[in-house]
Design an enzyme around this catalytic site. Sequence first.
Site, PDB file in Angstrom:
ATOM      1  N   THR A   1       0.561  -1.370   0.451  1.00  0.00           N
ATOM      2  CA  THR A   1      -0.075  -0.380  -0.063  1.00  0.00           C
ATOM      3  C   THR A   1       0.524   1.119  -0.120  1.00  0.00           C
ATOM      4  OG1 THR A   1      -2.220  -1.372   1.342  1.00  0.00           O
ATOM      5  CG2 THR A   1      -2.234   1.237   1.410  1.00  0.00           C
TER       6      THR A   1
ATOM      7  N   ARG B   1     -11.352 -10.218  -3.004  1.00  0.00           N
ATOM      8  CA  ARG B   1     -10.791  -9.377  -1.617  1.00  0.00           C
ATOM      9  C   ARG B   1     -10.823  -8.480  -1.410  1.00  0.00           C
ATOM     10  NH1 ARG B   1      -6.370  -6.887   1.101  1.00  0.00           N
ATOM     11  NH2 ARG B   1      -6.286  -7.217   3.082  1.00  0.00           N
ATOM     12  N   VAL B   2     -11.494  -7.733  -0.926  1.00  0.00           N
ATOM     13  CA  VAL B   2     -11.207  -6.255  -0.701  1.00  0.00           C
ATOM     14  C   VAL B   2     -10.751  -5.442   1.132  1.00  0.00           C
ATOM     15  CG1 VAL B   2     -12.455  -3.982  -0.296  1.00  0.00           C
ATOM     16  CG2 VAL B   2     -12.580  -5.691  -2.181  1.00  0.00           C
TER      17      VAL B   2
ATOM     18  N   ASP C   1      -8.468  -2.926   3.845  1.00  0.00           N
ATOM     19  CA  ASP C   1      -8.459  -1.699   4.853  1.00  0.00           C
ATOM     20  C   ASP C   1      -9.174  -0.473   3.563  1.00  0.00           C
ATOM     21  OD1 ASP C   1      -6.226  -2.165   4.844  1.00  0.00           O
ATOM     22  OD2 ASP C   1      -5.939  -0.062   5.327  1.00  0.00           O
TER      23      ASP C   1
ATOM     24  N   GLY D   1      -5.135  -5.625   5.940  1.00  0.00           N
ATOM     25  CA  GLY D   1      -6.494  -4.872   6.119  1.00  0.00           C
ATOM     26  C   GLY D   1      -7.355  -5.790   7.040  1.00  0.00           C
TER      27      GLY D   1
HETATM   28  N1  GLY Z   1      -3.337  -2.396   3.639  1.00  0.00           N
HETATM   29  C1  GLY Z   1      -4.209  -3.422   2.620  1.00  0.00           C
HETATM   30  C2  GLY Z   1      -4.580  -4.286   2.073  1.00  0.00           C
HETATM   31  O1  GLY Z   1      -4.841  -5.516   2.862  1.00  0.00           O
HETATM   32  O2  GLY Z   1      -5.313  -4.732   1.578  1.00  0.00           O
END
Ligand code: GLY
Length: 297
Positions: free
Chosen positions: A167, A195-196, A198, A221
């Site tokens: 990130t 998958r998504v 944070d 996340g």
């Molecule tokens: N922090 C980015 C993710 O977990 O997708």
Amino acid sequence: MPTPSLIIHGGAGSIPDAEVPDYINGCRLAAQAGWAVLQNGGPALEAVEAAVKVLEDDPTFDAGRGSHLNAAGYVEMDAIIVDGATLDNGAVAAVQRVQNPISLARLVMKRSKHSLLVGAGAEAFARLHGVPDWPEENLITSRELERWQKGQEAGEDYTQADFAHDTVGAVARDANGHLAAATSTGGTAHKLPGRVGDSPLIGSGAYADDESGAASATGWGESLMKIVISKAACDLIANGHPAQAAAEAVIKKLAERVNGLGGIIVVDARGNVGHAFNTPRMARAWVTPDGQIVTEC
Ligand code: GLY
């Protein structure tokens, strides 16, 4: 008139020593891009977008070109941008074939009545607004292809403890005292398709409010979203914490409350910056009050 402030990050994780110079260099270039906007009197929103675009285009980072591949071997990206003046925000999730997800997120904020578009809908919105189809091969680097192949061969199940890097983000205050935050990611390596994390979630991946502060998070996340980390940092600032203390407090909570790993950058409404992480490294750069860019990793 308020003095502009800017801090950016290139992700928290176990960045190998050999890659540190690339991380430092990329963070410096991103900070320069964002700072140029602020020095010319431009808005914080434009500065954070400019900085994040540089990081997305740099294959060093897990965002845009250089994103981790998912378990099926392709790139799905998430991004968010938040305007601290209005609390307006725009985000995209699980989006493919876009060069700069952060600019698409800004387009969602500006040109749609929605806050978050995902997958095929986000891509259709992009094409409708003239964002070109960006070939998948332009997003995939040999480093990430090798990482994916190793994972496939080993049947590797990546865990929180062994993720490599993660990130990018930027937060800024402009000369009018407005704050903004932006975050962009390719997500975690070998994530399930769809998958998504944070990053595109308001309050988790980023938050900004002129009345408190702005924050951008990085890390695992699934843990970061449990404590809504960016909003938590801004709330601490609203309750009187200095920027640095707020950053340290939410990372402490991340570790103690949900056993999470990650990092955060913040700027408060007075222009003070803060940063904290509990991973081996977090690449970052900020501008000192006398205009010098400092980098650390
Ligand atoms: N922090 C980015 C993710 O977990 O997708």
